[in-house]
Design an enzyme around this catalytic site. Structure first.
Site, PDB file in Angstrom:
ATOM      1  N   SER A  46       0.867  -1.184   0.000  1.00 17.03           N
ATOM      2  CA  SER A  46       0.000   0.000   0.000  1.00 17.03           C
ATOM      3  C   SER A  46       0.897   1.225   0.000  1.00 17.03           C
ATOM      4  CB  SER A  46      -0.862   0.009   1.259  1.00 17.03           C
ATOM      5  OG  SER A  46      -1.454   1.285   1.433  1.00 17.03           O
TER       6      SER A  46
ATOM      7  N   TYR B 104      -2.914  -2.103   9.940  1.00 18.05           N
ATOM      8  CA  TYR B 104      -2.870  -2.268   8.475  1.00 18.05           C
ATOM      9  C   TYR B 104      -1.505  -1.852   7.928  1.00 18.05           C
ATOM     10  CZ  TYR B 104      -4.103  -1.456   3.557  1.00 18.05           C
ATOM     11  OH  TYR B 104      -4.141  -1.461   2.186  1.00 18.05           O
TER      12      TYR B 104
HETATM   13  N1  LIG Z   1      -8.698   0.262  -1.915  1.00 19.79           N
HETATM   14  C1  LIG Z   1      -7.641   0.995  -1.620  1.00 19.79           C
HETATM   15  O1  LIG Z   1      -7.726   2.230  -1.537  1.00 19.79           O
HETATM   16  C2  LIG Z   1      -6.291   0.341  -1.406  1.00 19.79           C
HETATM   17  C3  LIG Z   1      -5.172   1.178  -1.258  1.00 19.79           C
HETATM   18  C4  LIG Z   1      -3.932   0.590  -1.064  1.00 19.79           C
HETATM   19  C5  LIG Z   1      -3.812  -0.787  -1.032  1.00 19.79           C
HETATM   20  N2  LIG Z   1      -4.920  -1.567  -1.180  1.00 19.79           N
HETATM   21  C6  LIG Z   1      -4.735  -3.020  -1.138  1.00 19.79           C
HETATM   22  O2  LIG Z   1      -5.156  -3.576  -2.374  1.00 19.79           O
HETATM   23  C7  LIG Z   1      -5.533  -4.964  -2.157  1.00 19.79           C
HETATM   24  C8  LIG Z   1      -6.883  -5.204  -2.795  1.00 19.79           C
HETATM   25  O3  LIG Z   1      -7.853  -4.428  -2.106  1.00 19.79           O
HETATM   26  P1  LIG Z   1      -9.132  -3.801  -2.827  1.00 19.79           P
HETATM   27  O4  LIG Z   1      -9.171  -2.374  -2.501  1.00 19.79           O
HETATM   28  O5  LIG Z   1      -9.182  -4.243  -4.239  1.00 19.79           O
HETATM   29  O6  LIG Z   1     -10.290  -4.485  -1.966  1.00 19.79           O
HETATM   30  P2  LIG Z   1     -11.514  -5.438  -2.323  1.00 19.79           P
HETATM   31  O7  LIG Z   1     -12.235  -5.596  -1.053  1.00 19.79           O
HETATM   32  O8  LIG Z   1     -12.284  -4.936  -3.495  1.00 19.79           O
HETATM   33  O9  LIG Z   1     -10.819  -6.829  -2.709  1.00 19.79           O
HETATM   34  C9  LIG Z   1     -10.183  -7.622  -1.747  1.00 19.79           C
HETATM   35  C10 LIG Z   1     -10.554  -9.089  -1.984  1.00 19.79           C
HETATM   36  O10 LIG Z   1      -9.830  -9.886  -1.025  1.00 19.79           O
HETATM   37  C11 LIG Z   1     -10.695 -10.922  -0.573  1.00 19.79           C
HETATM   38  N3  LIG Z   1     -10.245 -11.415   0.738  1.00 19.79           N
HETATM   39  C12 LIG Z   1     -10.309 -10.792   1.938  1.00 19.79           C
HETATM   40  N4  LIG Z   1      -9.835 -11.585   2.908  1.00 19.79           N
HETATM   41  C13 LIG Z   1      -9.452 -12.750   2.291  1.00 19.79           C
HETATM   42  C14 LIG Z   1      -8.884 -13.964   2.754  1.00 19.79           C
HETATM   43  N5  LIG Z   1      -8.636 -14.157   4.064  1.00 19.79           N
HETATM   44  N6  LIG Z   1      -8.594 -14.938   1.857  1.00 19.79           N
HETATM   45  C15 LIG Z   1      -8.864 -14.757   0.539  1.00 19.79           C
HETATM   46  N7  LIG Z   1      -9.437 -13.638   0.041  1.00 19.79           N
HETATM   47  C16 LIG Z   1      -9.719 -12.645   0.909  1.00 19.79           C
HETATM   48  C17 LIG Z   1     -12.049 -10.260  -0.501  1.00 19.79           C
HETATM   49  O11 LIG Z   1     -13.113 -11.230  -0.492  1.00 19.79           O
HETATM   50  C18 LIG Z   1     -12.040  -9.374  -1.739  1.00 19.79           C
HETATM   51  O12 LIG Z   1     -12.600 -10.037  -2.863  1.00 19.79           O
HETATM   52  C19 LIG Z   1      -5.494  -5.154  -0.636  1.00 19.79           C
HETATM   53  O13 LIG Z   1      -4.291  -5.782  -0.273  1.00 19.79           O
HETATM   54  C20 LIG Z   1      -5.544  -3.749  -0.093  1.00 19.79           C
HETATM   55  O14 LIG Z   1      -4.966  -3.678   1.182  1.00 19.79           O
HETATM   56  C21 LIG Z   1      -6.156  -1.045  -1.369  1.00 19.79           C
END
Ligand SMILES: NC(=O)c1ccc[n+]([C@@H]2O[C@H](COP(=O)([O-])OP(=O)(O)OC[C@H]3O[C@@H](n4cnc5c(N)ncnc54)[C@H](O)[C@@H]3O)[C@@H](O)[C@H]2O)c1
Length: 295
Positions: A145, A158
């Protein structure tokens, strides 16, 4: 990169049923790769895989797997091996969010976030490295992130987990270099995804509480206003970095909003290292110090 090079390749994305993971899967499929989307929401993973297969005329597979279980992740690697016989790119992308001031987070809350985000990433690497090793050009990537480059308040568990993911990747890069496997760290900034919703769904029953309170969101935004400004769609973020991911670049940044923060951290570290050198806290080049186990 030639389209025909990628057509034989297979990409695996954890957390692939939604948001950034789903978008990466779609972008890789658009380049002709076969994809496996792994997610604890198995039904959604299957539906999104079917949609990607239809959109891009590639084979796509959705697999229900919780990265909190080593057994489940290893079984998923077995399913990928049986179905495709290979994995060329593996993106460990799962991450759950939990807001809260460090002094209020409970030990069980820390354990949950670290178990899913950090150990989940290590389990994924362990299970898939044998397939990557057999690939002609194995590429392993981790979604961290940009909050580790430009942190905010109330994200202690986090952000700590994402720093650990970065550390895991740095170690694996050294360990896997002899096998020709590249290791990338992806630093996304704000994306409009289902992150709070899916983190809520993933929360163990005994820890159930709001993922964040209004007070947490306010404190986060006040400590780092840029964090809430630069929100893009997961597809925009994934499209921006897909070439870097395919190339196995060491660091991959989705948004241009962290340049100043990265420069500031780099400058502070360089200043501290320079001060240590000026203070003479380094062995002279002619008499190298014996390495110690803790160094
Ligand atoms: N959304 C943001 O602003 C942002 C910013 C920086 C980093 N991220 C990172 O990007 C990555 C994707 O996040 P996103 O924003 O696309 O979220 P999202 O919620 O759309 O997708 C995350 C997916 O991970 C799955 N998941 C959660 N726990 C799980 C587990 N224990 N086993 C298997 N699958 C699991 C969920 O069911 C979901 O489909 C994450 O690592 C998040 O920390 C997101």
């Amino acid at each position: 990169m030639e389209f025909r090079d990628l057509a034989a390749e297979v990409a695996v994305v954890t957390g692939g049923a939604s948001g950034f993971g789903r978008a990466l899967g779609a972008c890789l499929a658009a380049r002709g790769m076969r994809v496996a989307l792994l997610d604890r929401d198995g039904g959604r993973a299957e539906a999104e895989a079917a949609a990607i297969a239809g959109e891009h005329a590639v084979e796509a597979l959705g697999i229900g797997v919780d990265v909190a279980s080593g057994e489940a992740v290893r079984a998923a690697a077995g399913v990928v091996a049986d179905r495709f016989g290979r994995a060329d790119i593996v993106v460990s992308n799962v991450g759950v969010q939990l807001f809260g001031a460090v002094e209020r987070l409970t030990e069980d809350e820390w354990r949950w976030v670290l178990d899913v985000n950090v150990l989940g990433a290590a389990r994924t690497a362990q299970a898939f490295v044998p397939l990557l090793r057999a690939a002609p050009r194995g590429r392993l990537a981790f979604t961290a992130s940009s909050s580790v480059l430009s942190p905010a308040a109330r994200l202690g568990a986090y952000q700590t987990s994402k720093f650990a993911v970065w550390g895991l990747a740095e170690t694996l890069r050294l360990e896997l270099a002899p096998d020709g496997i590249t290791v990338s760290v992806i630093f996304p900034s704000g994306m409009a995804s289902r992150h709070l919703e899916t983190s809520t769904a993933a929360q163990p029953e005994h820890l159930r509480r709001a993922i964040g309170e209004q007070d947490d969101f306010r404190a986060m935004a006040a400590s780092n206003p840029g964090m809430v400004r630069a929100v893009v769609s997961p597809h925009e973020a994934a499209s921006a970095v897909i070439d870097a991911l395919l190339a196995g670049e060491r660091y991959i940044i989705t948004h241009g909003d962290v340049v100043d923060a990265v420069r500031a951290v780099g400058a502070d570290l360089a200043r501290a290292a320079g001060a240590a050198r000026r203070a003479g806290a380094a062995p002279p080049p002619s008499s190298p110090a014996e390495p110690t186990p803790s160094s």
